[in-house]
Design a protein around this motif. Structure first.
Motif, PDB file in Angstrom:
ATOM      1  N   ASN A   7     -29.034  17.589  31.761  1.00  0.00           N
ATOM      2  CA  ASN A   7     -28.570  18.211  30.522  1.00  0.00           C
ATOM      3  C   ASN A   7     -27.859  17.220  29.606  1.00  0.00           C
ATOM      4  O   ASN A   7     -27.117  17.628  28.722  1.00  0.00           O
ATOM      5  CB  ASN A   7     -27.638  19.384  30.851  1.00  0.00           C
ATOM      6  N   LEU A   8     -28.051  15.909  29.858  1.00  0.00           N
ATOM      7  CA  LEU A   8     -27.430  14.901  29.004  1.00  0.00           C
ATOM      8  C   LEU A   8     -27.778  15.168  27.545  1.00  0.00           C
ATOM      9  O   LEU A   8     -28.946  15.307  27.188  1.00  0.00           O
ATOM     10  CB  LEU A   8     -27.925  13.507  29.395  1.00  0.00           C
ATOM     11  N   GLN A   9     -26.761  15.258  26.712  1.00  0.00           N
ATOM     12  CA  GLN A   9     -26.963  15.526  25.293  1.00  0.00           C
ATOM     13  C   GLN A   9     -26.801  14.239  24.495  1.00  0.00           C
ATOM     14  O   GLN A   9     -25.771  13.578  24.560  1.00  0.00           O
ATOM     15  CB  GLN A   9     -25.988  16.598  24.810  1.00  0.00           C
ATOM     16  N   VAL A  10     -27.836  13.913  23.746  1.00  0.00           N
ATOM     17  CA  VAL A  10     -27.889  12.635  23.039  1.00  0.00           C
ATOM     18  C   VAL A  10     -28.043  12.871  21.536  1.00  0.00           C
ATOM     19  O   VAL A  10     -29.001  13.512  21.102  1.00  0.00           O
ATOM     20  CB  VAL A  10     -29.073  11.784  23.535  1.00  0.00           C
ATOM     21  N   PRO A  11     -27.127  12.380  20.725  1.00  0.00           N
ATOM     22  CA  PRO A  11     -27.295  12.470  19.274  1.00  0.00           C
ATOM     23  C   PRO A  11     -28.286  11.416  18.791  1.00  0.00           C
ATOM     24  O   PRO A  11     -28.439  10.370  19.427  1.00  0.00           O
ATOM     25  CB  PRO A  11     -25.888  12.199  18.737  1.00  0.00           C
ATOM     26  N   VAL A  53     -31.625  16.505  22.924  1.00  0.00           N
ATOM     27  CA  VAL A  53     -31.107  16.043  21.637  1.00  0.00           C
ATOM     28  C   VAL A  53     -30.074  17.045  21.143  1.00  0.00           C
ATOM     29  O   VAL A  53     -30.379  18.225  20.940  1.00  0.00           O
ATOM     30  CB  VAL A  53     -32.237  15.866  20.605  1.00  0.00           C
ATOM     31  N   SER A  54     -28.843  16.570  20.975  1.00  0.00           N
ATOM     32  CA  SER A  54     -27.747  17.469  20.608  1.00  0.00           C
ATOM     33  C   SER A  54     -27.662  17.718  19.111  1.00  0.00           C
ATOM     34  O   SER A  54     -27.403  18.837  18.664  1.00  0.00           O
ATOM     35  CB  SER A  54     -26.420  16.901  21.103  1.00  0.00           C
ATOM     36  N   LYS A  55     -27.845  16.660  18.338  1.00  0.00           N
ATOM     37  CA  LYS A  55     -27.737  16.767  16.880  1.00  0.00           C
ATOM     38  C   LYS A  55     -28.435  15.569  16.258  1.00  0.00           C
ATOM     39  O   LYS A  55     -28.697  14.565  16.928  1.00  0.00           O
ATOM     40  CB  LYS A  55     -26.275  16.820  16.436  1.00  0.00           C
ATOM     41  N   VAL A  56     -28.712  15.668  14.976  1.00  0.00           N
ATOM     42  CA  VAL A  56     -29.323  14.568  14.234  1.00  0.00           C
ATOM     43  C   VAL A  56     -28.437  14.226  13.068  1.00  0.00           C
ATOM     44  O   VAL A  56     -28.020  15.108  12.301  1.00  0.00           O
ATOM     45  CB  VAL A  56     -30.743  14.930  13.748  1.00  0.00           C
ATOM     46  N   SER A 101     -19.740   9.838  21.716  1.00  0.00           N
ATOM     47  CA  SER A 101     -20.874  10.125  22.602  1.00  0.00           C
ATOM     48  C   SER A 101     -21.190   8.886  23.440  1.00  0.00           C
ATOM     49  O   SER A 101     -21.208   7.770  22.908  1.00  0.00           O
ATOM     50  CB  SER A 101     -22.096  10.518  21.773  1.00  0.00           C
ATOM     51  N   PRO A 102     -21.420   9.026  24.746  1.00  0.00           N
ATOM     52  CA  PRO A 102     -21.696   7.855  25.595  1.00  0.00           C
ATOM     53  C   PRO A 102     -22.914   7.061  25.143  1.00  0.00           C
ATOM     54  O   PRO A 102     -22.909   5.830  25.186  1.00  0.00           O
ATOM     55  CB  PRO A 102     -21.920   8.463  26.984  1.00  0.00           C
ATOM     56  N   VAL A 103     -23.957   7.764  24.726  1.00  0.00           N
ATOM     57  CA  VAL A 103     -25.179   7.103  24.286  1.00  0.00           C
ATOM     58  C   VAL A 103     -25.676   7.745  23.002  1.00  0.00           C
ATOM     59  O   VAL A 103     -25.323   8.886  22.684  1.00  0.00           O
ATOM     60  CB  VAL A 103     -26.311   7.168  25.346  1.00  0.00           C
ATOM     61  N   ALA A 104     -26.488   7.005  22.283  1.00  0.00           N
ATOM     62  CA  ALA A 104     -27.089   7.531  21.056  1.00  0.00           C
ATOM     63  C   ALA A 104     -28.455   6.897  20.868  1.00  0.00           C
ATOM     64  O   ALA A 104     -28.712   5.779  21.334  1.00  0.00           O
ATOM     65  CB  ALA A 104     -26.200   7.245  19.847  1.00  0.00           C
TER      66      ALA A 104
END
Length: 236
Positions: A7-11, A53-56, A101-104
């Protein structure tokens, strides 16, 4: 290797402040229409449809008059920032909105044919290795090196030669730091990986689909439309 989180959420930062001079159009290429929607809409909607993908974050030109007319403008998962004169300036502005965020990921606005399969591959690579990476495709054609007069001087070996694509995924803080250092040193930054390279940070290649094309020339529009239709048929 890091603990895998399904469930990792990545912007995702989408630099969209360019004016697309090579398209010979009165409007920036990201706002050209493709299969009933602007290229930017196709790109952002495809990103947001991926479960990780959490947000753009869309970086816009300070004089942009097109975005606020799109339905994307009312999407709570889409954030806009003011971009800069160069791609790296826009990316940096977007990353600073998600610095916690940890990653993007960073993805070109004019790559509307990105598949969820490729996004998943990139995220899985990070979770398996702990290293950032870019999508890329192997060079297939014979590569020629020319002089200033466009005369061929020699052929380049295709061994270990790749076309860099997007998205590109890195640890957010590390990428911000690399971009800032490269900009301060007046380095030429053509993509996020080039900033990481400058700072000697590892950047891997994940094999991506060759149909993840970037709309750059007018003839690319028809090809992108064809690819989108073919991908839709596959889904159906």
């Amino acid at each position: 290797m890091i603990d895998k989180d399904d469930n990792l959420q990545v912007p995702v930062v989408v630099p969209a402040a360019g004016i697309g001079k090579r398209m010979a159009s009165d409007i920036p290429k990201q706002y050209l229409t493709l299969a009933g929607k602007t290229i930017l809409e196709h790109t952002v909607e495809r990103l947001l449809a991926h479960p990780n993908v959490s947000k753009v974050i869309v970086a816009l030109n300070s004089e942009d008059t097109f975005f606020n007319k799109l339905p994307l403008n009312d999407n709570p998962d889409v954030i806009t920032v003011t971009g800069g004169s160069e791609r790296c300036d826009s990316v940096l502005a977007g990353l600073k909105q998600v610095k916690d965020s940890p990653v993007a990921m960073v993805h070109d606005a004019a790559r509307p044919c990105l598949t969820h399969e490729d996004i998943s591959q990139l995220i899985n690579h990070y979770q398996q290795t702990g290293r950032g990476a870019i999508l890329a495709s192997r060079v297939r054609d014979t590569m020629k090196r020319t002089n200033a007069d466009n005369q061929i001087s020699h052929s380049e070996s295709r061994d270990n030669l790749w076309h860099a694509l997007t998205p590109q995924l890195f640890a957010t803080g590390l990428l911000i730091e690399a971009l800032e250092k490269a900009l301060a040193a007046k380095q030429t930054i053509t993509d996020e990986a080039s900033a990481m390279e400058y700072c000697n940070h590892p950047a891997d290649v994940v094999v991506g689909r060759a149909d993840n094309i970037k709309v750059t020339q007018p003839e690319d529009l028809d090809l992108a439309q064809f690819i989108l239709k073919q991908q839709q048929r596959t889904v159906e």
